[in-house]
Enzyme design. Sequence first.
Site, mmCIF file in Angstrom:
data_model
loop_
_atom_site.group_PDB
_atom_site.id
_atom_site.type_symbol
_atom_site.label_atom_id
_atom_site.label_comp_id
_atom_site.label_asym_id
_atom_site.label_seq_id
_atom_site.Cartn_x
_atom_site.Cartn_y
_atom_site.Cartn_z
ATOM 1 N N HIS A 1 -9.775 4.587 -0.230
ATOM 2 C CA HIS A 1 -10.049 5.598 0.796
ATOM 3 C C HIS A 1 -10.660 4.974 2.047
ATOM 4 C CE1 HIS A 1 -9.333 8.366 -2.569
ATOM 5 N NE2 HIS A 1 -8.786 9.062 -1.603
ATOM 6 N N ASN B 1 -0.716 7.400 -4.152
ATOM 7 C CA ASN B 1 -1.856 6.475 -4.256
ATOM 8 C C ASN B 1 -2.420 6.491 -5.663
ATOM 9 O OD1 ASN B 1 -1.419 6.385 -1.543
ATOM 10 N ND2 ASN B 1 -3.158 7.656 -0.996
ATOM 11 N N ASP B 2 -2.681 7.700 -6.155
ATOM 12 C CA ASP B 2 -3.212 7.789 -7.513
ATOM 13 C C ASP B 2 -2.109 7.677 -8.557
ATOM 14 O OD1 ASP B 2 -6.043 7.955 -7.399
ATOM 15 O OD2 ASP B 2 -5.825 9.879 -6.395
ATOM 16 N N ARG C 1 -6.781 1.039 -7.473
ATOM 17 C CA ARG C 1 -6.358 0.941 -6.065
ATOM 18 C C ARG C 1 -7.430 0.309 -5.189
ATOM 19 N NH1 ARG C 1 -6.239 7.412 -4.515
ATOM 20 N NH2 ARG C 1 -6.445 6.778 -2.355
ATOM 21 N N GLU D 1 -0.150 13.599 -8.936
ATOM 22 C CA GLU D 1 -0.734 12.263 -8.780
ATOM 23 C C GLU D 1 -1.241 11.700 -10.111
ATOM 24 O OE1 GLU D 1 -4.104 12.410 -6.120
ATOM 25 O OE2 GLU D 1 -4.745 14.346 -6.879
ATOM 26 N N CYS E 1 2.588 12.842 0.058
ATOM 27 C CA CYS E 1 1.483 12.574 0.988
ATOM 28 C C CYS E 1 0.748 11.271 0.681
ATOM 29 C CB CYS E 1 0.503 13.743 1.021
ATOM 30 S SG CYS E 1 -0.305 14.018 -0.557
HETATM 31 C C1 PEP Z 1 -2.881 10.253 -3.394
HETATM 32 O O1 PEP Z 1 -3.485 10.055 -4.448
HETATM 33 O O2 PEP Z 1 -1.762 9.768 -3.142
HETATM 34 C C2 PEP Z 1 -3.491 11.081 -2.339
HETATM 35 C C3 PEP Z 1 -2.823 11.385 -1.239
HETATM 36 O O3 PEP Z 1 -4.785 11.466 -2.509
HETATM 37 P P1 PEP Z 1 -6.028 10.502 -2.234
HETATM 38 O O4 PEP Z 1 -5.537 9.293 -1.499
HETATM 39 O O5 PEP Z 1 -7.014 11.286 -1.468
HETATM 40 O O6 PEP Z 1 -6.505 10.174 -3.625
HETATM 41 MG MG MG Z 2 -5.247 11.159 -4.953
#
Ligand code: PEP
Ligand code: MG
Length: 585
Positions: free
Chosen positions: A197, A463-464, A474, A440, A511
């Site tokens: 993040h 991402n997750d 990550r 996710e 996303c």
């Molecule tokens: C994800 O996990 O891809 C996501 C968009 O949420 P975050 O990056 O806030 O975990």
């Molecule tokens: Mg996420």
Amino acid sequence: MEPKQEPKVLQGLGASPGVAIGRAVCLSSHKFEVYRIPIPANDVEAEIHRLADATQQARLELDATRKRAHEQLGDELAAIFEAQSLLLADASFLNRVEQRIREEQVNAEWAVHKVGEEFLDRFESLESEHFRERGDDLRDVTRHLLRALQGIAHHELSEIGGDVIIVAHDRTPSEAVRLGRQRVVAFATETGGPTSHTAIIARDMNIPLVTGLEGVTALVTDDDPVIVDGTEGTVILHPQDDQLAGYARQRQEQGEEERRLLATSPLPCVSRDGVAVELMANIDLPEELDDAGRFGAAGIGLYRSEFLYIERSPELPTEYEHVSTYRRLLDTMSPQPVLIRTFDLGGRKLAREVMATDEENPVLGLRGIRLTLARPEIFKIQLRALFRAGVGRNLWVMLPMVSAREEILEFRAFADNVMEELDSEGIEFTRDFKLGIMIEVPAAAMIADVLAREVDFFSIGTNDLIQYSLAVDRNNEHVSYLYQPLHPAILRMIRFVLDCARDSDVEVSMCGEMAGDRRYTPLLLGMGLRRLSVSPRSIPEIKNQIRSLEIRELEEATVRCLGMGSAEEIERCMQTHLARNVPVA
Ligand code: PEP
Ligand code: MG
């Protein structure tokens, strides 16, 4: 004149692109950010007064703790605080701090921190167990003093002249936000992965970041001239004049390229063969709405509402603050949709501070929907605000970290209660919003057909999804080479989710950061995605890419790529069969 130091090039991981040139400020503590701030000679006495006030305050605090410990825990534990009080009364420590303030003309925080380090080195070099234990006391005393100092009008990073490059072990997302709003032009950190993040925030705030620079904090001294190249993942310490000139040119070219891309914002987001794609924006802070507008976002595809909590910590945001933030997002983007994700605290995002949880493995712990359902008294405030703010607006509510159907059902029951409460209070609210979930967690991807019956939309959070599917943290730069969006397991899951969404008429977007990387755009569109949500600054580049593609042509090639057995093979297949459409990395 001081001898000129040799330049040194360090290679790390580029986590937020762009070039920055500035002076280093080393942050050496995880809990306390301690900056070295030069003070004018005529402020030295006032600084020494601050130190004396803080020492007095720290003494009072320690005495109170000692008394409480004595009453509640007995003599043995109270003795620890007794030892700390003695340390604080020790003239050799405080005299040395005062001496540093006078001789170096620096702020008291910095002097306390440096003298603390000096004394610790001395303690730790002694063989005796007794002295090593005193080291812990010393750390605590230093912390008490720093806390007291920070409560007394203190110096801010913004007082440092020139552009600041933060060199640190790591940074939390909230620190990155706070520093990013000051004079910080780049970050160089020892740890952290490109989809952490902190990296996402750095990219959103357009601040170059290089991570994975092992030992960098020991190599850099405050005020060292530094170049950070977040595109190449390099950091140059003590650059020479020709290097400075080269990077200054590069920075200028960067600005020109940005202006050129910005000029393309009004162009429609349509492929060469006329297929429309919606490009939305991911935002963490309402101030990013400006960028979303400037770069032509077709709505907000992810608002990470947890940042509202992170910004207000240690207080919780009030219902009024929630309502006004959500109305601002919805009204600014109207009539386009705004996907507000209910707070995804937990993992590494402030659960401990906000929710008083303390977990051994927080990434697999009480996070996202789990935490919201576990703390209804906090969640209720957010939901009341969402339903109030949504009246007459295009609100989409999205739940993070869903792994089972029951979580959606439980949410619905809870939301019904919240609406009943609003109704009984005569407060205007809406039932007219779309409900969706993040996909996710691998379990959610694998039962996407089941979940599709319960919601209006999915948003794939790569991402997750990648972190949990491939068992790759990550945030961990040591395993970032295994963080492969093209891994066949990931692509099969995405494919399955898209199929289920299509069969159930559920809207679907992506996303995660994969959506904002133009290398993957042909493949994602070839797989059938038509809505992507990316960092506002990536919109022009991804749009450009989409406008250059023949989507129908991509579909057949994509099927071939998906048949491959490894990320490397898929990448090669993309290069061969999507050649015309795949940009060189
Ligand atoms: C994800 O996990 O891809 C996501 C968009 O949420 P975050 O990056 O806030 O975990
Ligand atoms: Mg996420």
